[in-house]
Design a protein around this motif. Structure first.
Motif, short mmCIF file in Angstrom:
data_model
loop_
_atom_site.label_atom_id
_atom_site.label_comp_id
_atom_site.label_asym_id
_atom_site.label_seq_id
_atom_site.Cartn_x
_atom_site.Cartn_y
_atom_site.Cartn_z
N GLU A 1 -12.08 4.74 13.66
CA GLU A 1 -11.87 3.88 14.84
C GLU A 1 -10.38 3.67 15.13
OE1 GLU A 1 -14.06 0.32 14.15
OE2 GLU A 1 -15.99 1.35 14.01
N GLY A 2 -9.56 4.66 14.75
CA GLY A 2 -8.12 4.59 15.07
C GLY A 2 -7.36 3.53 14.32
N LYS A 3 -7.81 3.18 13.12
CA LYS A 3 -7.20 2.09 12.36
C LYS A 3 -5.76 2.42 11.99
CE LYS A 3 -8.00 -0.97 8.41
NZ LYS A 3 -7.80 -2.17 9.23
N GLN A 4 -4.90 1.39 12.08
CA GLN A 4 -3.51 1.50 11.65
C GLN A 4 -3.23 0.47 10.55
OE1 GLN A 4 -1.93 1.10 15.85
NE2 GLN A 4 -0.50 2.64 15.10
N TYR A 5 -2.11 0.66 9.86
CA TYR A 5 -1.74 -0.24 8.77
C TYR A 5 -0.32 -0.71 8.97
CZ TYR A 5 -5.99 1.64 6.72
OH TYR A 5 -7.29 2.00 6.52
N THR A 6 -0.05 -1.89 8.45
CA THR A 6 1.27 -2.50 8.65
C THR A 6 2.16 -2.43 7.43
OG1 THR A 6 0.31 -4.66 8.09
CG2 THR A 6 0.43 -4.08 10.44
N SER A 7 1.60 -2.02 6.29
CA SER A 7 2.41 -1.91 5.07
C SER A 7 1.88 -0.78 4.20
CB SER A 7 2.36 -3.23 4.28
OG SER A 7 1.08 -3.45 3.74
N LEU A 8 2.74 -0.28 3.31
CA LEU A 8 2.35 0.79 2.41
C LEU A 8 1.28 0.32 1.41
CD1 LEU A 8 5.81 2.45 1.67
CD2 LEU A 8 4.13 3.07 3.41
N ASN A 9 1.38 -0.93 1.00
CA ASN A 9 0.38 -1.46 0.06
C ASN A 9 -1.01 -1.52 0.70
OD1 ASN A 9 2.13 -1.80 -2.10
ND2 ASN A 9 2.70 -3.88 -1.51
N SER A 10 -1.06 -1.88 1.98
CA SER A 10 -2.37 -1.99 2.65
C SER A 10 -3.03 -0.62 2.81
CB SER A 10 -2.22 -2.68 4.01
OG SER A 10 -1.39 -1.93 4.88
N VAL A 11 -2.24 0.42 3.11
CA VAL A 11 -2.84 1.75 3.26
C VAL A 11 -3.25 2.29 1.89
CG1 VAL A 11 -0.71 3.14 3.13
CG2 VAL A 11 -2.62 3.96 4.48
N TRP A 12 -2.50 1.95 0.84
CA TRP A 12 -2.88 2.37 -0.51
C TRP A 12 -4.20 1.69 -0.93
CZ3 TRP A 12 -3.31 5.46 -4.30
CH2 TRP A 12 -3.60 5.01 -5.59
N GLU A 13 -4.34 0.40 -0.62
CA GLU A 13 -5.59 -0.31 -0.95
C GLU A 13 -6.77 0.32 -0.22
OE1 GLU A 13 -4.71 -4.30 0.11
OE2 GLU A 13 -3.35 -4.63 -1.60
N ALA A 14 -6.53 0.78 1.02
CA ALA A 14 -7.60 1.44 1.78
C ALA A 14 -8.00 2.76 1.13
CB ALA A 14 -7.15 1.67 3.22
N VAL A 15 -7.01 3.49 0.60
CA VAL A 15 -7.30 4.76 -0.09
C VAL A 15 -8.15 4.50 -1.33
CG1 VAL A 15 -6.26 6.65 -1.41
CG2 VAL A 15 -5.26 5.97 0.77
N VAL A 16 -7.78 3.49 -2.11
CA VAL A 16 -8.52 3.16 -3.33
C VAL A 16 -9.96 2.76 -2.99
CG1 VAL A 16 -8.66 1.55 -5.28
CG2 VAL A 16 -6.44 2.48 -4.59
N ALA A 17 -10.11 1.94 -1.94
CA ALA A 17 -11.45 1.50 -1.54
C ALA A 17 -12.30 2.68 -1.07
CB ALA A 17 -11.34 0.44 -0.44
N ALA A 18 -11.68 3.59 -0.28
CA ALA A 18 -12.42 4.75 0.21
C ALA A 18 -12.81 5.68 -0.93
CB ALA A 18 -11.58 5.51 1.24
N ALA A 19 -11.92 5.82 -1.93
CA ALA A 19 -12.21 6.69 -3.09
C ALA A 19 -13.37 6.13 -3.91
CB ALA A 19 -10.97 6.83 -3.95
#
Length: 340
Positions: A290-308
């Motif tokens: 859905e075109g999601k964006q992130y505002t910090s490197l930590n938030s995108v890393w947390e998203a990677v961990v959750a998706a994994a």
């Protein structure tokens, strides 16, 4: 009162307001001190509205021309509708009609990106497939790195928007973007990692080996059984930090050598043969949906961990068990690209 210049915008607004209040055209003329005939004409023209546009008859396409268009669309991928119709000597067809015709036989898609394969590359891919054709791929640890950015790949922020609705806004960065480098591996039905490479670290031979020492060997590999370590085959691609003499010698000291068939040789330009590339696609589709964006490197890393975490063992097993089919496809295509 006499004739005066045309009605101003302010006067037109007042006429509309007076009409809404129930005033007659004669009374409005007296209030505005304008000629009654001018007021009357304005009211009549406003009530008539715009004239309905007469549409020109559209150019009809014959069955023979339709077949020509279909052949041209197949021969000219990524061409515009105008170029396709011009190649068939079909003129006078509006764009909306051209697109409607093409939608029945084609689909707008992006060109697929793939590494260039020359004759040498294809021969090496065939040799690799022959060498590992009888390999037990459940013992191979497939590894790779992926960089995830705050905004995701270009063109992913697309989707259906209802009529009358505005498209959502996206952040447009002039600076301060960046991304996170992620390393992971898959073996049989198990996901190893993901592990985050420290921000600001450029992976050269030394930093890559140090990363493997601190993250892979100390945190995961040393917990494995002796029989597992004896049978495991380590796979990495031909990135400069992986294939350098320094890295090869360092892995050899760890007991992972090509001579002992503990380190898999890898053919050039072959991301289509690495099943972990499919894992990266699954994770990226999840974190950027859905075109999601992130505002910090930590938030995108947390998203990677959750998706994994949401990737189950059956999905990973499907990827690792696909290797026999990939090798056969490489041989069938004489070293050509097999897709992913």
């Amino acid at each position: 009162m006499g004739q005066k210049k045309d009605l101003t915008g302010s006067e037109k607004s007042k006429i509309v307001r007076y009409l809404a209040e129930g005033c007659s055209s004669l009374k409005i003329a007296k209030l505005l001190k304008r000629d009654h005939r001018k007021i009357k004409r304005f009211i009549q023209n406003s009530q008539q509205g715009r004239k309905k546009r007469v549409e020109k008859p559209r150019r009809k396409i014959t069955a023979r021309e339709l077949r020509k268009v279909k052949r041209a669309a197949a021969k000219m991928p990524l061409a515009t509708s105008l170029a396709i119709f011009q190649s068939c000597n079909i003129t006078g067809v509006p764009k909306s009609t051209r697109c409607a015709i093409l939608r029945d036989m084609a689909k707008v898609r992006k060109a697929e990106r793939r590494p260039p394969l020359n004759k040498t590359h294809k021969l090496k891919r065939q040799d690799w497939a022959k060498k590992y054709l009888k390999t037990d791929f459940s013992k191979v640890l497939w590894t790779d790195e992926m960089r995830v950015s705050l905004d995701g790949p270009d063109g992913w922020a697309r989707g259906w928007i209802g009529k009358g609705q505005r498209a959502p806004f996206r952040l447009r960065r002039q600076q301060g973007g960046g991304g996170v480098l992620v390393w992971a591996g898959i073996i049989k039905d198990e996901l190893v990692g993901p592990f985050r490479v420290e921000d600001g670290v450029k992976l050269n031979s030394q930093s890559y080996c140090q990363f493997l020492e601190d993250i892979f060997f100390k945190q995961w590999y040393r917990k494995r059984s002796a029989s597992f370590k004896k049978n495991m085959i380590f796979m990495q691609d031909n990135a400069p930090s992986h294939a350098s003499k320094y890295s090869t010698a360092w892995l050899a000291r760890k007991g992972i050598k090509e001579e002992k068939e503990k380190l898999m040789t890898w053919p050039p330009c072959s991301p289509d043969l690495n099943p972990i590339e499919n894992l990266w696609s699954i994770i990226k589709c999840e974190i950027y949906k859905e075109g999601k964006q992130y505002t910090s490197l930590n938030s995108v890393w947390e998203a990677v961990v959750a998706a994994a975490r949401n990737v189950d063992g059956e999905q990973i097993k499907t990827l690792t068990e696909s290797m026999d089919g990939r090798l056969l496809s490489v041989l069938a295509k004489k070293g050509g690209y097999i897709g992913r």
